[in-house]
Structures are given as structure tokens and as C-alpha cells.
Design a protein around this motif. Structure first.
Motif, PDB file in Angstrom:
ATOM      1  N   GLU A 181       0.828  -1.204   0.000  1.00 45.51           N
ATOM      2  CA  GLU A 181       0.000   0.000   0.000  1.00 45.51           C
ATOM      3  C   GLU A 181       0.867   1.260   0.000  1.00 45.51           C
ATOM      4  OE1 GLU A 181      -3.581   2.115  -0.041  1.00 45.51           O
ATOM      5  OE2 GLU A 181      -3.160  -0.017  -0.328  1.00 45.51           O
ATOM      6  N   ALA A 182       1.993   1.212   0.780  1.00 48.88           N
ATOM      7  CA  ALA A 182       2.885   2.373   0.807  1.00 48.88           C
ATOM      8  C   ALA A 182       3.518   2.627  -0.556  1.00 48.88           C
ATOM      9  CB  ALA A 182       3.966   2.156   1.871  1.00 48.88           C
ATOM     10  N   LYS A 183       3.954   1.543  -1.221  1.00 51.81           N
ATOM     11  CA  LYS A 183       4.538   1.700  -2.560  1.00 51.81           C
ATOM     12  C   LYS A 183       3.518   2.214  -3.561  1.00 51.81           C
ATOM     13  CE  LYS A 183       8.150  -1.780  -1.959  1.00 51.81           C
ATOM     14  NZ  LYS A 183       8.683  -3.091  -2.402  1.00 51.81           N
ATOM     15  N   HIS A 184       2.306   1.725  -3.429  1.00 47.77           N
ATOM     16  CA  HIS A 184       1.249   2.214  -4.332  1.00 47.77           C
ATOM     17  C   HIS A 184       1.014   3.713  -4.129  1.00 47.77           C
ATOM     18  CE1 HIS A 184      -2.517   2.465  -6.538  1.00 47.77           C
ATOM     19  NE2 HIS A 184      -3.103   2.958  -5.442  1.00 47.77           N
ATOM     20  N   LEU A 185       0.915   4.098  -2.848  1.00 45.56           N
ATOM     21  CA  LEU A 185       0.698   5.520  -2.570  1.00 45.56           C
ATOM     22  C   LEU A 185       1.904   6.356  -2.990  1.00 45.56           C
ATOM     23  CD1 LEU A 185      -0.997   5.255   0.948  1.00 45.56           C
ATOM     24  CD2 LEU A 185      -2.093   5.673  -1.260  1.00 45.56           C
ATOM     25  N   ALA A 186       3.138   5.780  -2.778  1.00 43.67           N
ATOM     26  CA  ALA A 186       4.323   6.501  -3.216  1.00 43.67           C
ATOM     27  C   ALA A 186       4.333   6.679  -4.729  1.00 43.67           C
ATOM     28  CB  ALA A 186       5.576   5.759  -2.760  1.00 43.67           C
ATOM     29  N   GLY A 187       3.938   5.632  -5.454  1.00 42.17           N
ATOM     30  CA  GLY A 187       3.861   5.738  -6.913  1.00 42.17           C
ATOM     31  C   GLY A 187       2.856   6.780  -7.358  1.00 42.17           C
ATOM     32  N   VAL A 188       1.717   6.788  -6.689  1.00 41.29           N
ATOM     33  CA  VAL A 188       0.710   7.806  -7.024  1.00 41.29           C
ATOM     34  C   VAL A 188       1.266   9.204  -6.749  1.00 41.29           C
ATOM     35  CG1 VAL A 188      -1.571   8.690  -6.392  1.00 41.29           C
ATOM     36  CG2 VAL A 188      -1.214   6.230  -6.631  1.00 41.29           C
ATOM     37  N   GLY A 189       1.983   9.345  -5.616  1.00 42.13           N
ATOM     38  CA  GLY A 189       2.570  10.652  -5.294  1.00 42.13           C
ATOM     39  C   GLY A 189       3.607  11.085  -6.310  1.00 42.13           C
ATOM     40  N   VAL A 190       4.481  10.145  -6.736  1.00 44.85           N
ATOM     41  CA  VAL A 190       5.493  10.483  -7.741  1.00 44.85           C
ATOM     42  C   VAL A 190       4.839  10.885  -9.064  1.00 44.85           C
ATOM     43  CG1 VAL A 190       7.360   9.524  -9.132  1.00 44.85           C
ATOM     44  CG2 VAL A 190       7.277   9.073  -6.680  1.00 44.85           C
ATOM     45  N   ALA A 191       3.788  10.141  -9.439  1.00 42.95           N
ATOM     46  CA  ALA A 191       3.096  10.471 -10.686  1.00 42.95           C
ATOM     47  C   ALA A 191       2.478  11.870 -10.618  1.00 42.95           C
ATOM     48  CB  ALA A 191       2.017   9.427 -10.973  1.00 42.95           C
ATOM     49  N   LYS A 192       1.859  12.169  -9.472  1.00 41.09           N
ATOM     50  CA  LYS A 192       1.264  13.507  -9.327  1.00 41.09           C
ATOM     51  C   LYS A 192       2.345  14.588  -9.296  1.00 41.09           C
ATOM     52  CE  LYS A 192      -2.954  12.059  -6.953  1.00 41.09           C
ATOM     53  NZ  LYS A 192      -3.768  12.182  -5.734  1.00 41.09           N
ATOM     54  N   GLN A 193       3.497  14.254  -8.664  1.00 41.15           N
ATOM     55  CA  GLN A 193       4.591  15.226  -8.618  1.00 41.15           C
ATOM     56  C   GLN A 193       5.122  15.517 -10.013  1.00 41.15           C
ATOM     57  OE1 GLN A 193       8.041  13.816  -6.577  1.00 41.15           O
ATOM     58  NE2 GLN A 193       8.934  15.844  -6.304  1.00 41.15           N
ATOM     59  N   ARG A 194       5.317  14.460 -10.796  1.00 43.08           N
ATOM     60  CA  ARG A 194       5.806  14.657 -12.152  1.00 43.08           C
ATOM     61  C   ARG A 194       4.800  15.431 -13.008  1.00 43.08           C
ATOM     62  NH1 ARG A 194       8.474   8.733 -13.557  1.00 43.08           N
ATOM     63  NH2 ARG A 194      10.289   8.930 -12.143  1.00 43.08           N
ATOM     64  N   GLN A 195       3.523  15.124 -12.783  1.00 42.97           N
ATOM     65  CA  GLN A 195       2.496  15.841 -13.528  1.00 42.97           C
ATOM     66  C   GLN A 195       2.499  17.324 -13.174  1.00 42.97           C
ATOM     67  OE1 GLN A 195      -1.410  14.282 -12.969  1.00 42.97           O
ATOM     68  NE2 GLN A 195      -2.359  15.590 -14.530  1.00 42.97           N
ATOM     69  N   ALA A 196       2.678  17.593 -11.849  1.00 40.09           N
ATOM     70  CA  ALA A 196       2.722  18.994 -11.438  1.00 40.09           C
ATOM     71  C   ALA A 196       3.951  19.705 -12.016  1.00 40.09           C
ATOM     72  CB  ALA A 196       2.725  19.077  -9.913  1.00 40.09           C
TER      73      ALA A 196
END
Length: 286
Positions: free
Chosen positions: A196-211
Motif C-alpha cells: 500500500e505504501a509503494k502504491h501511494l508513493a507511486g501515485v505521489g510520484v506520478a502527481k509530482q511529475r504531472q505537477a
């Protein structure tokens, strides 16, 4: 000349019964109270028997069906039957030895047919068998068997240690199973948490890159509209170089003592710019 009579008297307690003889022959039973006897007529009080309940402990050593030697302690409660006190006085010389012999006989005949583990559960059956046998025999001698209790069953010392070891091993086995199940649950929960942590981290990285992509795009568009004659590629290269030098400055100002070696030169700056550009294009394609 007048006659002279010699008379004897005796007092019998409440929980007792007297045996009266005449010229050595049983005459009658004397109830509790005061009694008078004429010795010139051959009357005398031969004995006083207590009717209280007596207790006799008998320790019998025998073996079980699975060839384990045990010591069985039986407690026998018996008393003299008031109405048959003459039989108790004349028939048996040593009632305790008689009771002891019958207890030995019944226990040694019954216990060898029972395994050790079942013997602890069936001690009531052993006591019942002893009681039935003693009631039939001792009743004819004027004794009543009130109760038979198997108060203790003592196996051999080595057998007791072995039984304790088996019990301890069984409990350790159960403890190991429970411990393994607990560790399994912890590992599963830990794996689920990491996933779950890796999934959330991946979502965070994706949102960071998008931003970052959105911010770079806005900067390029604003700079292109503000400064005429500049292309989007030139603006992007300028932003990349600026961010590169800002990163180096942050590393230099950091209070940490960690040393980082970064290849530095115009060619490396161009490589970094190409890498960032490719990352932005990949982010936009998502």
C-alpha cells in the motif's frame, strides 16, 4: 442368717455397645447406659465396642494394563453394626487386616485391566468395586462399610517425569504453532502495508511529475509570449540550466557533511537537459 449378694455395675457410652457373657457364653448386648451384673451368677461385661466410623488407609502397589507400576491409596470408612456387635466381637480377631486383605485382592484384580491414563478417570469404578466386595464379606462379620475412597494414584517416579515431559512437549508444540501463526500474520500485514505504501508513493510520484510538467509548460509558454523570437526549446534549455545550478547551490549550502560528486561541464548540462525533456514528454503522454 441372711444372704449376701455381690453386684457389679458398668456404664456404657452413647456411641458404644457392650457384650455381656454368662459363664463365658454370650448372653446379650448391652445398650448405652448403666448396667448391673451379678458375678455370682457368672455375668460379666466381656467387651465394649465402639460404633463410631473408623478410617483405614490401605496402600496397594500394582501395575496397570500398559505395565506401569502404581501405588493406589484407598481410604476405607467402616463401623460396627450395633445389632451385630456380637459377630464383630467373636468372629473376627483382627478386622483391619481382614479389610486390608480384601482391598489388596480387589485392587490387584481390577487395576491390571485398566491403562494408566484411564485409571485416573475410572478411580470411582475401582472404589465402587472394592465397596461392593467388602460389603458382602464384612457384613457377615458385623461390620458396615460406609465408604471407599481412592485418595491417591502415584505412578513410578520415572513414569511421572515422562508424563510431564510429554505434556510439556505438547504445550511447546502448540506454542510454536501459535507463534508461527502470529509471525505469519505480522509478515502478511507488513507486506500489505509495504504494498500500500509503494502504491501511494507511486501515485505521489506520478502527481509530482504531472505537477512539474504543468509548471514547466506554463513557464515555457509565459517566457515565449514575453520574449519575442524565442523558441520553446530555447526556453526549456534555459530553465533546465537554471534548475541545474540551483540544485548545485542547494547541495553546497546544505549543512550535511555528505559529499556528492556530480559530473559538471557544458556537455553534461546538455545531457541533463535532454534527460529532463524526455521525462517531461513521457509524463505528458501518460
Amino acid at each position: 442368717m441372711g444372704g449376701c449378694n455381690a453386684v457389679c455395675c458398668a456404664c456404657i457410652d452413647h456411641a458404644s455397645v457392650g457384650v455381656v457373657e454368662k459363664w463365658g457364653r454370650f448372653m446379650r448386648l448391652a445398650t448405652p447406659g448403666l448396667h448391673f451384673f451379678n458375678p455370682f451368677k457368672g455375668e460379666c461385661l466381656a467387651a465394649v465396642l465402639s460404633t463410631r466410623v473408623c478410617s483405614l488407609e490401605v496402600c496397594v502397589e500394582t501395575k496397570t494394563k500398559d505395565n506401569v507400576f502404581v501405588q493406589i491409596v484407598c481410604s476405607t470408612q467402616y463401623r460396627v453394626i450395633r445389632e451385630s456387635a456380637d459377630d464383630a466381637f467373636y468372629e473376627l480377631q483382627n478386622p483391619k487386616e481382614q479389610i486390608r486383605a480384601y482391598v489388596f485382592d480387589v485392587v490387584r484384580a481390577l487395576v491390571p485391566r485398566i491403562p494408566l491414563d484411564e485409571l485416573f478417570e475410572q478411580k470411582g469404578d475401582v472404589a465402587k468395586a472394592v465397596l461392593e466386595e467388602l460389603e458382602k464379606v464384612m457384613g457377615a462379620y458385623g461390620y458396615s462399610i460406609e465408604q471407599i475412597l481412592v485418595v491417591d494414584i502415584v505412578p513410578d517416579e520415572s513414569v511421572r517425569r515422562a508424563m510431564n515431559d510429554i505434556n510439556a512437549a505438547h504445550r511447546l508444540q502448540l506454542a510454536s504453532v501459535y507463534k508461527g501463526e502470529a509471525e505469519k500474520i505480522l509478515l502478511v500485514k507488513k507486506a500489505e502495508a509495504e504494498a500500500e505504501a509503494k502504491h501511494l508513493a507511486g501515485v505521489g510520484v506520478a502527481k509530482q511529475r504531472q505537477a512539474i510538467t504543468e509548471g514547466l509548460r506554463e513557464n515555457v509558454l509565459n517566457f515565449s509570449h514575453t520574449v519575442s523570437g524565442t523558441s520553446a526549446k530555447e526556453v526549456m534549455d534555459l530553465i533546465m540550466v537554471t534548475q541545474y545550478f540551483d540544485t548545485i547551490k542547494d547541495l553546497g549550502d546544505s549543512s550535511s557533511k555528505t559529499t556528492v560528486f556530480i559530473p559538471h561541464g557544458p556537455g553534461h548540462v546538455k545531457d541533463i537537459s535532454d534527460q529532463i525533456r524526455n521525462g517531461v514528454m513521457e509524463a505528458q503522454s501518460i
